[in-house]
Design a protein around this motif. Structure first.
Motif, PDB file in Angstrom:
ATOM      1  N   PHE A  17       0.953  -1.246  -0.004  1.00 27.96           N
ATOM      2  CA  PHE A  17      -0.057   0.052  -0.072  1.00 27.96           C
ATOM      3  C   PHE A  17       0.815   1.307   0.101  1.00 27.96           C
ATOM      4  O   PHE A  17       0.431   2.179  -0.665  1.00 27.96           O
ATOM      5  N   SER A  18       2.029   1.174   0.544  1.00 30.00           N
ATOM      6  CA  SER A  18       2.802   2.244   0.988  1.00 30.00           C
ATOM      7  C   SER A  18       3.602   2.847  -0.525  1.00 30.00           C
ATOM      8  O   SER A  18       3.586   4.002  -1.033  1.00 30.00           O
ATOM      9  N   VAL A  19       4.303   1.511  -1.206  1.00 26.96           N
ATOM     10  CA  VAL A  19       4.807   1.910  -2.405  1.00 26.96           C
ATOM     11  C   VAL A  19       3.664   2.364  -3.513  1.00 26.96           C
ATOM     12  O   VAL A  19       4.034   3.082  -4.585  1.00 26.96           O
ATOM     13  N   ALA A  20       2.538   1.733  -3.536  1.00 30.35           N
ATOM     14  CA  ALA A  20       1.244   2.196  -4.418  1.00 30.35           C
ATOM     15  C   ALA A  20       0.940   3.605  -4.200  1.00 30.35           C
ATOM     16  O   ALA A  20       0.750   4.153  -5.312  1.00 30.35           O
ATOM     17  N   SER A  44      14.787  11.886   2.452  1.00 25.74           N
ATOM     18  CA  SER A  44      15.051  10.447   3.045  1.00 25.74           C
ATOM     19  C   SER A  44      16.296  10.457   3.605  1.00 25.74           C
ATOM     20  O   SER A  44      16.531   9.764   4.788  1.00 25.74           O
ATOM     21  N   VAL A  45      17.408  11.149   3.024  1.00 31.62           N
ATOM     22  CA  VAL A  45      18.794  11.263   3.434  1.00 31.62           C
ATOM     23  C   VAL A  45      18.660  11.902   5.103  1.00 31.62           C
ATOM     24  O   VAL A  45      19.434  11.531   6.027  1.00 31.62           O
ATOM     25  N   LEU A 218       5.941  13.441   2.087  1.00 27.76           N
ATOM     26  CA  LEU A 218       5.111  11.990   1.989  1.00 27.76           C
ATOM     27  C   LEU A 218       6.134  11.029   1.243  1.00 27.76           C
ATOM     28  O   LEU A 218       6.011   9.910   1.497  1.00 27.76           O
ATOM     29  N   LEU A 219       6.608  11.466   0.212  1.00 28.57           N
ATOM     30  CA  LEU A 219       7.003  10.489  -0.935  1.00 28.57           C
ATOM     31  C   LEU A 219       8.469   9.986  -0.201  1.00 28.57           C
ATOM     32  O   LEU A 219       8.491   8.831  -0.447  1.00 28.57           O
ATOM     33  N   ASN A 224       9.525   5.390   0.138  1.00 27.49           N
ATOM     34  CA  ASN A 224      10.886   5.263   0.353  1.00 27.49           C
ATOM     35  C   ASN A 224      11.070   4.406   1.711  1.00 27.49           C
ATOM     36  O   ASN A 224      11.824   3.479   1.592  1.00 27.49           O
ATOM     37  N   LEU A 225      10.917   5.402   2.793  1.00 26.79           N
ATOM     38  CA  LEU A 225      11.417   4.625   4.155  1.00 26.79           C
ATOM     39  C   LEU A 225      10.335   3.664   4.760  1.00 26.79           C
ATOM     40  O   LEU A 225      11.097   2.633   5.278  1.00 26.79           O
TER      41      LEU A 225
END
Length: 300
Positions: A17-20, A44-45, A218-219, A224-225
């Motif tokens: 669901f997260s990657v979708a 992310s970093v 959010l991305l 990502n994480l």
């Protein structure tokens, strides 16, 4: 082996669901593709930095010159994967784009065949032919809609090839580093690559409205994480095949979300072509011998 605190399938479902949601968030932004990719990687970093600098900096010493080279190449390919995939979403639908990106296992096999001389099996050839047929059906249907949609499909296919190259270069380095260190290094290189890409393209780093910053953040956090971290956590208790099959549900989840959130409808060619692609990839990743042995054990 210790038992997990929760059933591994629960994190896997959350991960899918997260990657979708990735394609949905990209569609919601108005920033250029390079900028969106840059802030996804940068945030992310930044979020990973406290954990990395507190516990994992010693692993950097393990990196040889070859490791740095391969990790850098992986980061560069990851950067351009995001640029092209995000750009594809400006031309084609979420459903078409995400289905075509799931061709990654076949691109990976092509890479291992040409670079590592792995043999072609009948199952692989058949699954590849089926998946390619599905891709043609999607492309044909999108071409009837507009040339732009077909162009978006092409960008998604190239993005798929790039993410596969990223994985091929990174797999060797990953064996000697923890997930956190490897991800931090590759995401860092990717962020730097995207920074210079934006400078060369003359795109704007800002200012952006608060809603844009929310989508960028959010991305970074969810696809990502959260998504990929959950998959890696589940690998301790389930096979890679389970994760591979679960990821095949990403296009389905993305298409459903796009329908309710973005109002995107699926054409007959997208439904048929997408189903054919997923059938081909499923044939490729499923180990039927292991499944047969599993059910034989149950009967015994």
């Amino acid at each position: 082996m210790e038992k997990p605190s929760i059933h591994p399938y629960i994190p896997i479902i959350i991960g899918v669901f997260s990657v979708a949601l990735s394609a949905i968030f990209v569609k919601m932004t108005s920033a250029d593709s390079g900028v969106t990719a840059f802030y996804r990687m940068l945030f992310s970093v930044v979020i990973m930095s406290p954990i990395f600098f507190l516990k994992y900096t010693h692993e950097i010493k393990k990196l040889s010159k070859r490791d740095w080279l391969f990790a850098s190449i992986a980061g560069i390919f990851l950067a351009f994967h995001f640029i092209l995939w995000f750009e594809s979403l400006n031309y084609t639908s979420v459903a078409s784009s995400t289905v075509l990106v799931t061709l990654q296992p076949l691109f990976a096999f092509a890479g291992t065949y040409f670079f590592f001389k792995e043999k072609l099996s009948i199952k692989t050839l058949l699954s590849g032919a089926i998946a390619i047929l599905g891709s043609v059906l999607i492309g044909y249907g999108d071409f009837k809609v507009s040339g732009n949609a077909l162009y978006g499909d092409l960008l998604a296919l190239i993005a798929c090839a790039l993410i596969t190259t990223y994985l091929l270069f990174g797999q060797d380095v990953r064996k000697r580093l923890s997930l956190v260190t490897y991800t931090f290094v590759v995401y860092g290189v990717s962020t730097i690559t995207l920074f210079f890409y934006i400078l060369v393209k003359g795109e704007s780093f800002g200012p952006y409205p608060a809603s844009e910053w929310m989508w960028f953040l959010l991305l970074a956090i969810i696809p990502n994480l959260l998504g990929h971290t959950l998959f890696n956590w589940a690998l301790k208790w389930v096979s890679t095949n389970v994760i591979s099959i679960a990821i095949l549900f990403e296009p389905i989840g993305a298409a459903v979300l796009a329908y309710f959130i973005l109002g995107e409808y699926l054409s007959a060619s997208q439904i048929i072509g997408g189903s054919v692609v997923l059938a081909g990839i499923t044939l490729f990743v499923v180990d039927y011998q292991k499944i047969k042995k599993y059910f034989l054990r149950i009967k015994a």
